[in-house]
Design a protein around this motif. Structure first.
Motif, PDB file in Angstrom:
ATOM      1  N   PRO A   1       0.813  -1.225   0.000  1.00 44.86           N
ATOM      2  CA  PRO A   1       0.000   0.000   0.000  1.00 44.86           C
ATOM      3  C   PRO A   1       0.844   1.272   0.000  1.00 44.86           C
ATOM      4  CG  PRO A   1      -0.294  -1.213   2.065  1.00 44.86           C
ATOM      5  CD  PRO A   1       0.474  -2.094   1.149  1.00 44.86           C
ATOM      6  N   VAL A   2       2.003   1.238   0.679  1.00 45.15           N
ATOM      7  CA  VAL A   2       2.849   2.431   0.680  1.00 45.15           C
ATOM      8  C   VAL A   2       3.404   2.668  -0.719  1.00 45.15           C
ATOM      9  CG1 VAL A   2       5.018   3.374   1.542  1.00 45.15           C
ATOM     10  CG2 VAL A   2       3.418   2.321   3.124  1.00 45.15           C
ATOM     11  N   LEU A   3       3.784   1.577  -1.404  1.00 49.51           N
ATOM     12  CA  LEU A   3       4.244   1.709  -2.791  1.00 49.51           C
ATOM     13  C   LEU A   3       3.138   2.283  -3.669  1.00 49.51           C
ATOM     14  CD1 LEU A   3       6.354  -1.459  -3.672  1.00 49.51           C
ATOM     15  CD2 LEU A   3       7.063   0.945  -3.678  1.00 49.51           C
TER      16      LEU A   3
ATOM     17  N   VAL B   1      -5.653   3.640  -0.102  1.00 51.47           N
ATOM     18  CA  VAL B   1      -4.454   3.144   0.578  1.00 51.47           C
ATOM     19  C   VAL B   1      -4.777   2.805   2.040  1.00 51.47           C
ATOM     20  CG1 VAL B   1      -2.176   3.838   1.412  1.00 51.47           C
ATOM     21  CG2 VAL B   1      -2.833   4.301  -0.951  1.00 51.47           C
ATOM     22  N   THR B   2      -5.547   3.679   2.701  1.00 48.86           N
ATOM     23  CA  THR B   2      -5.909   3.421   4.101  1.00 48.86           C
ATOM     24  C   THR B   2      -6.834   2.225   4.213  1.00 48.86           C
ATOM     25  OG1 THR B   2      -5.789   5.797   4.429  1.00 48.86           O
ATOM     26  CG2 THR B   2      -6.763   4.511   6.201  1.00 48.86           C
TER      27      THR B   2
ATOM     28  N   LEU C   1      -3.435   5.085  12.288  1.00 47.74           N
ATOM     29  CA  LEU C   1      -2.286   5.911  12.682  1.00 47.74           C
ATOM     30  C   LEU C   1      -1.159   5.807  11.654  1.00 47.74           C
ATOM     31  CD1 LEU C   1      -2.223   5.236  16.532  1.00 47.74           C
ATOM     32  CD2 LEU C   1      -2.858   7.358  15.345  1.00 47.74           C
ATOM     33  N   PHE C   2      -0.951   4.603  11.146  1.00 43.40           N
ATOM     34  CA  PHE C   2       0.073   4.432  10.118  1.00 43.40           C
ATOM     35  C   PHE C   2      -0.276   5.283   8.889  1.00 43.40           C
ATOM     36  CE2 PHE C   2       2.158   2.301   6.569  1.00 43.40           C
ATOM     37  CZ  PHE C   2       3.414   2.047   7.074  1.00 43.40           C
TER      38      PHE C   2
ATOM     39  N   GLY D   1       0.063  10.103   5.432  1.00 45.80           N
ATOM     40  CA  GLY D   1      -0.609  11.298   4.927  1.00 45.80           C
ATOM     41  C   GLY D   1       0.179  12.562   5.231  1.00 45.80           C
ATOM     42  N   VAL D   2       0.710  12.647   6.458  1.00 42.98           N
ATOM     43  CA  VAL D   2       1.498  13.831   6.831  1.00 42.98           C
ATOM     44  C   VAL D   2       2.729  13.924   5.924  1.00 42.98           C
ATOM     45  CG1 VAL D   2       2.951  14.834   8.635  1.00 42.98           C
ATOM     46  CG2 VAL D   2       0.707  13.917   9.212  1.00 42.98           C
ATOM     47  N   LEU D   3       3.413  12.798   5.765  1.00 45.82           N
ATOM     48  CA  LEU D   3       4.609  12.761   4.933  1.00 45.82           C
ATOM     49  C   LEU D   3       4.280  13.190   3.495  1.00 45.82           C
ATOM     50  CD1 LEU D   3       7.593  11.802   5.345  1.00 45.82           C
ATOM     51  CD2 LEU D   3       6.908   9.690   4.192  1.00 45.82           C
TER      52      LEU D   3
END
Lengths: 222, 330
Positions: free
Chosen positions: A21-23, A53-54, A92-93, A98-100
């Motif tokens: 999902p991060v990719l 993604v979430t 939270l992950f 999202g912040v990044l």
């Protein structure tokens, strides 16, 4: 709850299941956001990408534990809390992600409106982008919670439902995510920044409701 | 903990797996649940352990609970000790306490060499030891064991028997299902059978196919005129000799606890003799060969001499069959 969150997040981080999902999020951003693009458009796009993604991350977190290990934790802490910890870990992950994403996108895009004529204050644009991202990830978390164990137990049906519901949450009329994203894009036309506060409250309510429902069912069925 | 009129079914309109179950679990009691395959034993254990909530009825006064599943798949990205410390923290222990107890239980089960082994590289038996250690390190008030002995080697089974006795002695409740009818047979406080989704309590009986385990006889001398202390572990049968000597007979699994209770009673009792009790052989079965431990001589814990050599445990379940009939008092 701290111990449960630590257990769940260690399981997520060490298993490398977070990687796909991060990719996907990274690819969304690389494909959709070009350096020097108007900031609000780029932020709207980045926020929208966070929703599916979430949903995927939540699905990973609630299904990653073998059934016997889950039973052991459920006996120690209660099934409700065990399931809640999985949902919170994924959310939270996704928040971190999202912040990044929002920070990177704000930095590489240009603080101007859509036709490059009006300057957009970068800080408030970033704030609005962050709130929109949280709106999207909360709805994504709700979609993931509703379309995974214990509400949808079959794997194939769960994945399909997850994808469809995540897409609907993004495009359906009246969805806070759609309204938050289109608010950013519309603001970009004139160079005005509006923070999607109402959408944030609505999506928080939807996520809390979906999470409570999933946890209540988990308490009945382990 | 109390179960009142508990029923459980999977899915709306599905058949009832359990129905109308009333059960009160005694503090400091050992409870065995029997029943044929597929009768709902595991469902009942899941409700007792708090994993599933009953579809109908109430569960009241839930204590701190730990559960050991029958098969513990180890596909978790932790080492054995890391997993145990994390579970200890989930059970509410502080990190340092969890670390100490995790190391202690791995050692007791002979798995200390695997404390840094990743869980997915552990053998089936060692995984099961980790599952058992996870539950025991929490020192739970209610311990639920779903065939927890399966897959353990013989010393680990003996150790688990002993750990169960310790939990009971500490005032905890232990509920278990096991395919071996002799499992802890001598130390049972209550025995239930799941029949047609309901729970039938059996008193004064051992599980089908079980024979009572070995017993230990303890001769103790108390203060002049003193009655034996109340609530002795293992509910020993006792008789008082003319010289004030008290002879107690209790299941061998409980002999350590019984000795401790006598020695720490106020005023304390003096122990004169501890030996494996000669089993009472009923007439109809007197043709059976004499059990080995009857001639094992006086041993402090009633075990056969080859049982274990480190002297650290007193659970003393012996493999030799005995034919003692015991009546459970509970």
């Amino acid at each position: 709850m701290t111990a449960l969150l630590g257990y769940q997040s260690a399981m997520l981080l060490r298993s490398q299941r977070w990687l796909p999902p991060v990719l996907m999020y990274g690819i969304f951003l690389v494909v959709g956001v070009q350096a020097g693009q108007p900031v609000l458009d780029a932020l709207g796009y980045a926020a929208a990408a966070l929703l599916p993604v979430t949903a995927w991350l939540v699905r990973i977190c609630v299904t990653q534990e073998p059934a016997a290990a889950r039973a052991v934790v459920a006996a120690a802490s209660g099934s409700y809390r065990a399931h809640l910890a999985a949902l919170l870990t994924a959310t939270l992950f996704a928040c971190g992600l999202g912040v990044l994403g929002t920070v990177v996108v704000s930095m590489v895009s240009r603080p101007v409106n859509a036709d490059y004529t009006v300057r957009v204050p970068p800080l408030s644009a970033g704030t609005a982008g962050l709130v929109a991202a949280v709106v999207c990830l909360l709805l994504g978390a709700a979609a993931g919670a509703l379309c995974s164990r214990p509400l949808v137990n079959a794997r194939g049906r769960g994945i399909a439902a997850n994808a469809v519901v995540a897409l609907l949450a993004l495009v359906a009329v009246g969805s806070p995510a759609r309204s938050a994203v289109s608010g950013l894009v519309r603001g970009s036309l004139t160079g005005t920044v509006g923070i999607p506060g109402t959408q944030l409250v609505l999506s928080a309510l939807v996520a809390a409701g979906a999470g409570a429902l999933a946890c209540a069912v988990a308490a009945r069925r382990g | 903990m109390k179960l009142r009129n508990v029923g459980r079914r999977y899915g709306r309109g599905g058949p009832w797996v359990l129905r109308g179950v009333d059960l009160e679990l005694p503090a400091g009691g050992l409870v065995r649940i029997d029943g044929a395959n597929g009768t709902g034993k595991s469902t009942l254990l899941r409700v007792l352990a708090g994993i599933d909530r009953p579809t109908e009825g109430q569960v009241a006064d839930r204590p701190r609970t730990a559960f050991v599943p029958e098969r513990f798949p180890a596909a978790l990205p932790f080492t054995a000790s890391d997993y145990l410390v994390r579970l200890g923290r989930i059970h509410g222990l502080r990190g340092t306490v969890a670390r100490e107890r995790a190391a202690g239980w791995l050692e007791r089960f002979g798995a200390e060499a695997h404390d840094r082994t990743p869980m997915d590289e552990l053998s089936k038996g060692t995984s099961q030891k980790v599952a058992v250690a996870q539950a025991l390190l929490a020192e739970p008030e209610l311990l639920v064991l779903d065939e927890a002995w399966t897959g353990l080697d013989v010393p680990a089974r003996t150790e688990l028997d002993l750990a169960v006795a310790e939990r009971i002695e500490a005032g905890g409740t232990v509920v278990f299902v096991d395919h071996d009818p002799r499992r802890l047979a001598g130390a049972l406080d209550e025995l239930y059978t799941v029949v047609d989704g309901g729970l039938v309590r059996r008193t004064g009986a051992l599980p089908d196919g079980a024979e009572a385990g070995p017993e230990t006889r303890i001769v103790a001398v108390g203060p002049p005129g003193a009655e034996p202390p109340d609530g002795l572990p293992g509910v020993p049968a006792y008789e008082t000799g003319p010289d004030g000597r008290l002879t107690l007979t209790a299941p061998a699994e409980r002999s350590d606890a019984l000795l401790r209770a006598l020695l720490t009673a106020r005023p304390p009792w003096h122990i004169e003799e501890v030996r494996a009790a000669l089993p009472v052989v009923p007439a109809a079965r007197a043709v059976l060969p004499e059990p080995a431990q009857g001639s094992a001589g006086p041993r402090a814990d009633g075990r056969s001499p080859d049982d274990r050599s480190d002297g650290s445990d007193g659970s003393g379940r012996s493999a030799s069959p005995t034919t003692t009939t015991r009546h459970l008092t509970s």
